[in-house]
Design a protein around this motif. Structure first.
Motif, short mmCIF file in Angstrom:
data_model
loop_
_atom_site.label_atom_id
_atom_site.label_comp_id
_atom_site.label_asym_id
_atom_site.label_seq_id
_atom_site.Cartn_x
_atom_site.Cartn_y
_atom_site.Cartn_z
N GLY A 1 0.88 -1.19 0.00
CA GLY A 1 0.00 0.00 0.00
C GLY A 1 0.90 1.22 0.00
O GLY A 1 1.99 1.20 0.56
N LYS A 2 0.40 2.28 -0.60
CA LYS A 2 1.25 3.47 -0.78
C LYS A 2 1.32 4.33 0.47
O LYS A 2 2.17 5.19 0.59
N ARG B 1 -2.35 8.48 2.71
CA ARG B 1 -3.11 9.30 3.67
C ARG B 1 -2.27 9.66 4.90
O ARG B 1 -2.14 10.84 5.23
N HIS C 1 -8.57 3.42 6.39
CA HIS C 1 -8.56 3.24 4.93
C HIS C 1 -8.54 1.75 4.57
O HIS C 1 -9.29 1.29 3.71
N LEU D 1 -11.20 -0.80 2.49
CA LEU D 1 -10.84 -1.65 1.34
C LEU D 1 -11.39 -3.07 1.50
O LEU D 1 -11.83 -3.68 0.53
N ARG E 1 -3.24 -5.01 -4.33
CA ARG E 1 -1.81 -4.97 -4.00
C ARG E 1 -1.12 -6.26 -4.44
O ARG E 1 -0.33 -6.86 -3.70
N THR F 1 -13.96 9.08 -1.60
CA THR F 1 -12.49 9.12 -1.63
C THR F 1 -11.88 10.44 -1.17
O THR F 1 -10.97 10.45 -0.34
N PHE G 1 -7.12 12.10 -7.52
CA PHE G 1 -6.69 10.74 -7.18
C PHE G 1 -7.71 9.69 -7.62
O PHE G 1 -7.36 8.66 -8.20
N GLN G 2 -9.01 9.96 -7.36
CA GLN G 2 -10.03 8.97 -7.74
C GLN G 2 -10.23 8.96 -9.26
O GLN G 2 -10.43 7.89 -9.85
N ASP H 1 -7.59 6.85 -10.45
CA ASP H 1 -7.88 5.45 -10.13
C ASP H 1 -8.83 4.86 -11.18
O ASP H 1 -8.65 3.73 -11.65
C1 IPE Z 1 -7.45 2.73 -3.10
O1 IPE Z 1 -6.63 3.62 -2.43
C2 IPE Z 1 -8.86 3.19 -2.93
C3 IPE Z 1 -9.14 4.45 -3.61
C4 IPE Z 1 -9.62 5.46 -2.97
C5 IPE Z 1 -8.94 4.60 -5.03
P1 IPE Z 1 -5.05 3.60 -2.63
O2 IPE Z 1 -4.72 3.64 -4.09
O3 IPE Z 1 -4.46 4.64 -1.77
O4 IPE Z 1 -4.67 2.14 -2.09
P2 IPE Z 1 -3.35 1.59 -1.38
O5 IPE Z 1 -3.56 1.79 0.08
O6 IPE Z 1 -2.16 2.35 -1.90
O7 IPE Z 1 -3.30 0.15 -1.75
#
Ligand code: IPE
Ligand code: IPE
Ligand code: MG
Ligand code: MG
Ligand code: MG
Length: 324
Positions: free
Chosen positions: A39-40, A43, A72, A76, A89, A169, A205-206, A209
Protein backbone atom coordinates in the motif's frame (compact mmCIF):
# COMPACT_ATOMS: atom_id res chain seq x y z
CA UNK A 1 12.68 18.32 5.25
CA UNK A 2 10.63 15.14 5.32
CA UNK A 3 10.41 13.26 2.04
CA UNK A 4 7.77 10.69 1.04
CA UNK A 5 10.26 7.94 1.74
CA UNK A 6 11.03 9.26 5.27
CA UNK A 7 7.33 9.43 6.07
CA UNK A 8 6.63 6.03 4.50
CA UNK A 9 9.23 4.39 6.74
CA UNK A 10 7.86 6.06 9.86
CA UNK A 11 4.39 4.77 9.00
CA UNK A 12 5.62 1.24 8.26
CA UNK A 13 7.53 1.09 11.53
CA UNK A 14 4.49 2.16 13.52
CA UNK A 15 2.15 -0.21 11.67
CA UNK A 16 4.54 -3.10 12.35
CA UNK A 17 4.59 -2.20 16.02
CA UNK A 18 0.84 -2.84 16.30
CA UNK A 19 0.49 -6.14 18.03
CA UNK A 20 -2.47 -8.42 17.66
CA UNK A 21 -1.73 -10.83 20.46
CA UNK A 22 -5.36 -11.65 20.83
CA UNK A 23 -7.67 -14.50 19.93
CA UNK A 24 -9.23 -15.91 17.87
CA UNK A 25 -6.51 -16.06 15.25
CA UNK A 26 -9.10 -16.25 12.42
CA UNK A 27 -10.14 -12.67 13.21
CA UNK A 28 -6.66 -11.14 13.46
CA UNK A 29 -4.73 -12.97 10.75
CA UNK A 30 -6.59 -11.12 7.94
CA UNK A 31 -5.92 -7.83 9.76
CA UNK A 32 -2.17 -8.55 9.90
CA UNK A 33 -2.26 -9.70 6.27
CA UNK A 34 -4.01 -6.52 5.11
CA UNK A 35 -1.67 -4.20 6.95
CA UNK A 36 1.49 -5.99 5.84
CA UNK A 37 0.78 -6.65 2.18
CA UNK A 38 1.79 -3.20 0.90
CA UNK A 39 0.00 0.00 0.00
CA UNK A 40 1.25 3.47 -0.78
CA UNK A 41 0.28 4.91 2.64
CA UNK A 42 -0.60 8.21 1.01
CA UNK A 43 -3.11 9.30 3.67
CA UNK A 44 -0.82 9.04 6.73
CA UNK A 45 2.08 10.42 4.70
CA UNK A 46 -0.07 13.46 3.91
CA UNK A 47 -0.86 13.88 7.62
CA UNK A 48 2.84 13.77 8.48
CA UNK A 49 3.80 16.19 5.73
CA UNK A 50 1.03 18.63 6.64
CA UNK A 51 2.05 18.49 10.30
CA UNK A 52 5.72 18.98 9.40
CA UNK A 53 4.89 22.24 7.63
CA UNK A 54 4.17 23.78 11.04
CA UNK A 55 5.94 21.65 13.63
CA UNK A 56 9.14 19.59 13.46
CA UNK A 57 8.16 17.31 16.32
CA UNK A 58 6.15 14.56 14.61
CA UNK A 59 5.06 12.72 17.75
CA UNK A 60 1.59 14.29 18.02
CA UNK A 61 0.58 13.28 14.47
CA UNK A 62 1.74 9.65 14.46
CA UNK A 63 -1.22 7.97 16.19
CA UNK A 64 -3.98 9.75 14.28
CA UNK A 65 -2.05 9.16 11.03
CA UNK A 66 -1.80 5.42 11.73
CA UNK A 67 -5.49 5.44 12.65
CA UNK A 68 -6.34 6.98 9.25
CA UNK A 69 -4.35 4.28 7.43
CA UNK A 70 -6.06 1.51 9.40
CA UNK A 71 -9.44 3.11 8.65
CA UNK A 72 -8.56 3.24 4.93
CA UNK A 73 -7.62 -0.45 5.00
CA UNK A 74 -10.91 -1.28 6.71
CA UNK A 75 -12.78 0.44 3.86
CA UNK A 76 -10.84 -1.65 1.34
CA UNK A 77 -11.89 -4.95 2.96
CA UNK A 78 -15.54 -4.05 2.64
CA UNK A 79 -15.10 -2.32 -0.72
CA UNK A 80 -13.61 -5.47 -2.23
CA UNK A 81 -16.67 -7.47 -1.19
CA UNK A 82 -18.97 -4.79 -2.62
CA UNK A 83 -16.99 -4.57 -5.87
CA UNK A 84 -16.46 -8.31 -6.15
CA UNK A 85 -12.72 -7.69 -6.47
CA UNK A 86 -10.35 -10.62 -6.23
CA UNK A 87 -6.97 -8.86 -6.30
CA UNK A 88 -5.46 -5.95 -4.40
CA UNK A 89 -1.81 -4.97 -4.00
CA UNK A 90 -0.97 -7.97 -6.19
CA UNK A 91 -2.42 -10.35 -3.61
CA UNK A 92 -5.75 -12.10 -3.22
CA UNK A 93 -8.34 -10.02 -1.39
CA UNK A 94 -9.41 -11.02 2.13
CA UNK A 95 -12.89 -12.16 1.11
CA UNK A 96 -11.39 -14.42 -1.56
CA UNK A 97 -8.77 -15.84 0.79
CA UNK A 98 -10.90 -16.30 3.93
CA UNK A 99 -14.53 -15.77 2.85
CA UNK A 100 -16.98 -12.92 3.05
CA UNK A 101 -17.97 -13.25 6.68
CA UNK A 102 -14.34 -13.03 7.80
CA UNK A 103 -13.75 -9.98 5.58
CA UNK A 104 -16.76 -8.26 7.14
CA UNK A 105 -15.74 -9.03 10.71
CA UNK A 106 -12.01 -8.38 10.33
CA UNK A 107 -13.00 -5.11 8.64
CA UNK A 108 -15.18 -4.24 11.64
CA UNK A 109 -12.26 -5.00 13.98
CA UNK A 110 -10.07 -2.64 11.90
CA UNK A 111 -12.61 0.15 12.19
CA UNK A 112 -12.52 -0.24 15.97
CA UNK A 113 -8.73 -0.38 15.93
CA UNK A 114 -8.72 2.85 13.90
CA UNK A 115 -10.77 4.54 16.62
CA UNK A 116 -8.47 3.17 19.35
CA UNK A 117 -5.48 4.69 17.56
CA UNK A 118 -7.14 8.04 16.95
CA UNK A 119 -8.19 8.13 20.61
CA UNK A 120 -4.47 8.27 21.47
CA UNK A 121 -4.26 11.77 19.98
CA UNK A 122 -3.16 14.45 22.46
CA UNK A 123 -6.18 15.46 24.56
CA UNK A 124 -5.79 19.13 23.65
CA UNK A 125 -6.71 18.42 20.02
CA UNK A 126 -8.55 15.11 20.30
CA UNK A 127 -12.00 16.67 20.16
CA UNK A 128 -11.25 18.53 16.92
CA UNK A 129 -9.52 15.52 15.32
CA UNK A 130 -12.43 13.24 16.22
CA UNK A 131 -14.99 15.62 14.87
CA UNK A 132 -13.24 15.75 11.48
CA UNK A 133 -12.75 11.99 11.50
CA UNK A 134 -16.36 11.17 12.44
CA UNK A 135 -17.81 13.35 9.73
CA UNK A 136 -15.37 11.86 7.20
CA UNK A 137 -16.11 8.26 8.12
CA UNK A 138 -19.85 8.85 7.73
CA UNK A 139 -19.35 10.57 4.36
CA UNK A 140 -17.25 7.66 3.08
CA UNK A 141 -20.20 5.34 3.81
CA UNK A 142 -22.51 7.75 1.98
CA UNK A 143 -20.18 7.80 -1.03
CA UNK A 144 -19.90 4.03 -1.06
CA UNK A 145 -23.70 3.68 -1.04
CA UNK A 146 -23.98 6.13 -3.96
CA UNK A 147 -21.30 4.13 -5.79
CA UNK A 148 -23.47 1.01 -5.45
CA UNK A 149 -26.70 2.85 -6.32
CA UNK A 150 -25.07 4.14 -9.50
CA UNK A 151 -24.07 0.64 -10.65
CA UNK A 152 -27.74 0.13 -11.44
CA UNK A 153 -28.52 3.33 -13.35
CA UNK A 154 -28.02 3.63 -17.09
CA UNK A 155 -27.00 7.31 -17.12
CA UNK A 156 -25.60 9.74 -14.61
CA UNK A 157 -24.68 13.40 -14.82
CA UNK A 158 -21.04 14.26 -14.26
CA UNK A 159 -21.91 16.41 -11.21
CA UNK A 160 -23.51 13.43 -9.45
CA UNK A 161 -20.42 11.38 -10.25
CA UNK A 162 -18.21 14.11 -8.78
CA UNK A 163 -20.29 14.23 -5.60
CA UNK A 164 -19.97 10.46 -5.24
CA UNK A 165 -16.15 10.47 -5.51
CA UNK A 166 -15.84 13.47 -3.23
CA UNK A 167 -17.61 11.44 -0.57
CA UNK A 168 -16.10 8.00 -1.10
CA UNK A 169 -12.49 9.12 -1.63
CA UNK A 170 -11.67 12.83 -1.49
CA UNK A 171 -12.93 13.57 2.03
CA UNK A 172 -10.53 11.05 3.60
CA UNK A 173 -7.57 12.59 1.81
CA UNK A 174 -8.81 16.04 2.87
CA UNK A 175 -9.20 14.86 6.47
CA UNK A 176 -5.68 13.41 6.45
CA UNK A 177 -4.21 16.78 5.56
CA UNK A 178 -6.49 18.74 7.88
CA UNK A 179 -5.66 16.47 10.82
CA UNK A 180 -1.95 17.16 10.25
CA UNK A 181 -2.85 20.85 10.44
CA UNK A 182 -4.81 20.34 13.65
CA UNK A 183 -2.07 18.38 15.47
CA UNK A 184 0.49 21.05 14.52
CA UNK A 185 -1.70 24.02 15.56
CA UNK A 186 -1.59 25.45 12.04
CA UNK A 187 -4.58 27.72 12.74
CA UNK A 188 -8.12 27.62 11.34
CA UNK A 189 -7.34 29.33 8.06
CA UNK A 190 -4.50 26.95 7.20
CA UNK A 191 -6.48 23.92 8.35
CA UNK A 192 -9.27 24.98 6.02
CA UNK A 193 -6.88 25.42 3.14
CA UNK A 194 -5.35 22.00 3.84
CA UNK A 195 -8.84 20.47 3.74
CA UNK A 196 -9.70 22.17 0.41
CA UNK A 197 -6.36 21.13 -1.00
CA UNK A 198 -7.06 17.53 0.06
CA UNK A 199 -10.47 17.58 -1.62
CA UNK A 200 -8.92 18.66 -4.91
CA UNK A 201 -6.06 16.18 -4.61
CA UNK A 202 -8.55 13.45 -3.68
CA UNK A 203 -10.72 14.19 -6.72
CA UNK A 204 -7.66 13.95 -8.98
CA UNK A 205 -6.69 10.74 -7.18
CA UNK A 206 -10.03 8.97 -7.74
CA UNK A 207 -10.23 10.16 -11.37
CA UNK A 208 -6.82 8.65 -11.88
CA UNK A 209 -7.88 5.45 -10.13
CA UNK A 210 -10.77 5.21 -12.59
CA UNK A 211 -8.40 5.81 -15.50
CA UNK A 212 -5.87 3.22 -14.29
CA UNK A 213 -8.63 0.65 -13.78
CA UNK A 214 -8.99 0.62 -17.57
CA UNK A 215 -5.59 1.57 -18.91
CA UNK A 216 -3.01 0.38 -16.36
CA UNK A 217 -0.75 -2.55 -16.80
CA UNK A 218 -2.12 -5.45 -14.70
CA UNK A 219 1.07 -6.22 -12.80
CA UNK A 220 1.91 -2.62 -11.93
CA UNK A 221 -1.67 -1.86 -10.91
CA UNK A 222 -1.97 -4.71 -8.41
CA UNK A 223 -5.75 -4.91 -8.95
CA UNK A 224 -7.61 -6.64 -11.80
CA UNK A 225 -7.65 -4.19 -14.71
CA UNK A 226 -11.13 -3.85 -16.17
CA UNK A 227 -12.94 -4.64 -12.90
CA UNK A 228 -14.93 -1.40 -13.07
CA UNK A 229 -16.07 -2.19 -16.62
CA UNK A 230 -17.28 -5.64 -15.61
CA UNK A 231 -19.23 -4.22 -12.64
CA UNK A 232 -20.79 -1.36 -14.71
CA UNK A 233 -19.20 1.11 -12.27
CA UNK A 234 -20.09 4.69 -13.06
CA UNK A 235 -16.50 5.79 -13.29
CA UNK A 236 -15.64 9.12 -14.86
CA UNK A 237 -14.99 7.22 -18.08
CA UNK A 238 -18.34 5.44 -18.26
CA UNK A 239 -20.28 8.48 -17.01
CA UNK A 240 -18.67 10.71 -19.65
CA UNK A 241 -19.09 8.17 -22.43
CA UNK A 242 -22.81 7.85 -21.65
CA UNK A 243 -23.15 11.63 -21.75
CA UNK A 244 -21.63 12.20 -25.19
CA UNK A 245 -24.11 12.73 -27.96
CA UNK A 246 -22.91 9.85 -30.15
CA UNK A 247 -26.04 7.66 -30.11
CA UNK A 248 -24.36 4.61 -31.69
CA UNK A 249 -21.67 4.53 -29.03
CA UNK A 250 -24.25 5.03 -26.31
CA UNK A 251 -26.44 2.16 -27.45
CA UNK A 252 -23.41 -0.10 -27.83
CA UNK A 253 -22.40 0.73 -24.25
CA UNK A 254 -25.92 0.16 -22.94
CA UNK A 255 -26.00 -3.19 -24.72
CA UNK A 256 -22.82 -4.31 -22.93
CA UNK A 257 -24.07 -2.96 -19.61
CA UNK A 258 -27.32 -4.91 -19.80
CA UNK A 259 -25.79 -8.26 -20.79
CA UNK A 260 -26.09 -10.82 -18.04
CA UNK A 261 -23.81 -13.41 -19.64
CA UNK A 262 -20.68 -12.31 -21.46
CA UNK A 263 -17.03 -13.12 -21.95
CA UNK A 264 -15.27 -10.74 -19.51
CA UNK A 265 -12.26 -10.15 -21.75
CA UNK A 266 -14.53 -9.35 -24.68
CA UNK A 267 -16.58 -6.84 -22.68
CA UNK A 268 -13.45 -5.10 -21.40
CA UNK A 269 -11.98 -4.91 -24.91
CA UNK A 270 -15.22 -3.58 -26.45
CA UNK A 271 -15.83 -0.91 -23.79
CA UNK A 272 -12.20 0.18 -23.86
CA UNK A 273 -12.47 0.63 -27.62
CA UNK A 274 -15.58 2.78 -27.25
CA UNK A 275 -13.75 4.98 -24.70
CA UNK A 276 -10.86 5.41 -27.09
CA UNK A 277 -13.13 6.23 -30.03
CA UNK A 278 -14.85 8.91 -27.93
CA UNK A 279 -11.58 10.44 -26.74
CA UNK A 280 -12.51 9.67 -23.13
CA UNK A 281 -8.92 8.98 -21.97
CA UNK A 282 -7.92 12.52 -22.96
CA UNK A 283 -11.00 14.01 -21.27
CA UNK A 284 -10.12 12.12 -18.09
CA UNK A 285 -6.52 13.29 -18.15
CA UNK A 286 -7.72 16.87 -18.56
CA UNK A 287 -9.95 16.58 -15.49
CA UNK A 288 -7.08 15.10 -13.49
CA UNK A 289 -4.86 18.02 -14.45
CA UNK A 290 -7.63 20.48 -13.58
CA UNK A 291 -7.92 19.15 -10.00
CA UNK A 292 -4.17 18.78 -9.64
CA UNK A 293 -3.77 22.45 -10.60
CA UNK A 294 -6.44 23.47 -8.07
CA UNK A 295 -4.61 21.50 -5.36
CA UNK A 296 -1.34 23.21 -6.26
CA UNK A 297 -3.07 26.61 -6.08
CA UNK A 298 -4.37 25.74 -2.61
CA UNK A 299 -0.86 24.81 -1.54
CA UNK A 300 0.37 28.13 -2.85
CA UNK A 301 -2.09 30.04 -0.64
CA UNK A 302 -1.13 28.10 2.50
CA UNK A 303 0.45 30.54 4.96
CA UNK A 304 3.82 28.95 5.52
CA UNK A 305 7.21 29.75 4.03
CA UNK A 306 7.48 28.51 0.40
CA UNK A 307 10.64 26.44 0.95
CA UNK A 308 8.68 24.22 3.38
CA UNK A 309 6.25 23.27 0.61
CA UNK A 310 8.67 21.61 -1.78
CA UNK A 311 8.27 18.05 -0.42
CA UNK A 312 4.50 18.27 -0.73
CA UNK A 313 4.83 19.55 -4.29
CA UNK A 314 7.04 16.64 -5.28
CA UNK A 315 4.71 14.21 -3.47
CA UNK A 316 1.75 15.58 -5.49
CA UNK A 317 3.69 14.98 -8.67
CA UNK A 318 4.58 11.49 -7.56
CA UNK A 319 0.93 10.68 -6.87
CA UNK A 320 -0.09 12.09 -10.25
CA UNK A 321 2.42 10.01 -12.20
CA UNK A 322 1.66 6.76 -10.39
CA UNK A 323 0.96 3.47 -12.18
CA UNK A 324 -0.86 1.88 -9.21
C1 IPE B 1 -7.45 2.73 -3.10
O1 IPE B 1 -6.63 3.62 -2.43
C2 IPE B 1 -8.86 3.19 -2.93
C3 IPE B 1 -9.14 4.45 -3.61
C4 IPE B 1 -9.62 5.46 -2.97
C5 IPE B 1 -8.94 4.60 -5.03
P1 IPE B 1 -5.05 3.60 -2.63
O2 IPE B 1 -4.72 3.64 -4.09
O3 IPE B 1 -4.46 4.64 -1.77
O4 IPE B 1 -4.67 2.14 -2.09
P2 IPE B 1 -3.35 1.59 -1.38
O5 IPE B 1 -3.56 1.79 0.08
O6 IPE B 1 -2.16 2.35 -1.90
O7 IPE B 1 -3.30 0.15 -1.75
C1 IPE C 1 -12.61 3.24 -3.42
O1 IPE C 1 -13.16 3.24 -4.64
C2 IPE C 1 -13.34 3.97 -2.36
C3 IPE C 1 -13.20 3.33 -1.05
C4 IPE C 1 -12.54 2.24 -0.82
C5 IPE C 1 -13.86 3.96 0.07
P1 IPE C 1 -12.75 2.03 -5.62
O2 IPE C 1 -13.68 0.88 -5.46
O3 IPE C 1 -12.56 2.61 -6.97
O4 IPE C 1 -11.30 1.61 -5.05
P2 IPE C 1 -10.44 0.41 -5.60
O5 IPE C 1 -10.24 0.65 -7.07
O6 IPE C 1 -11.18 -0.84 -5.31
O7 IPE C 1 -9.13 0.50 -4.85
MG1 MG D 1 -15.59 0.63 -4.77
MG1 MG E 1 -13.14 -1.18 -5.35
MG1 MG F 1 -11.05 1.87 -8.38
Amino acid sequence: MLSYSDCYHIIEKNLKALSFERHPEELYEPVRYTLSVGGKRIRPVLSLMAHALFNDDLDPVIMPAIGLEVFHNFTLLHDDIMDNASMRRNSPTVHVKWGQSTAILSGDAMLILAYQLIAKTDKKVLHEVLSVFNQTAMEVCEGQQLDMNYEKVSTLCVDDYLTMIRLKTAVLIAASLAIGGITSYAGDENINTLYQLGLNLGMAFQLQDDYLDVFANNRDFGKSVGGDILANKKTFLLTSALNVSNTDAKSELLKWMSKEYFDPEQKIRAVKQIYEDLNIPEMTRQRITEYHTKASDNLFTLKVSPDKKSELISFFNKIMSREH
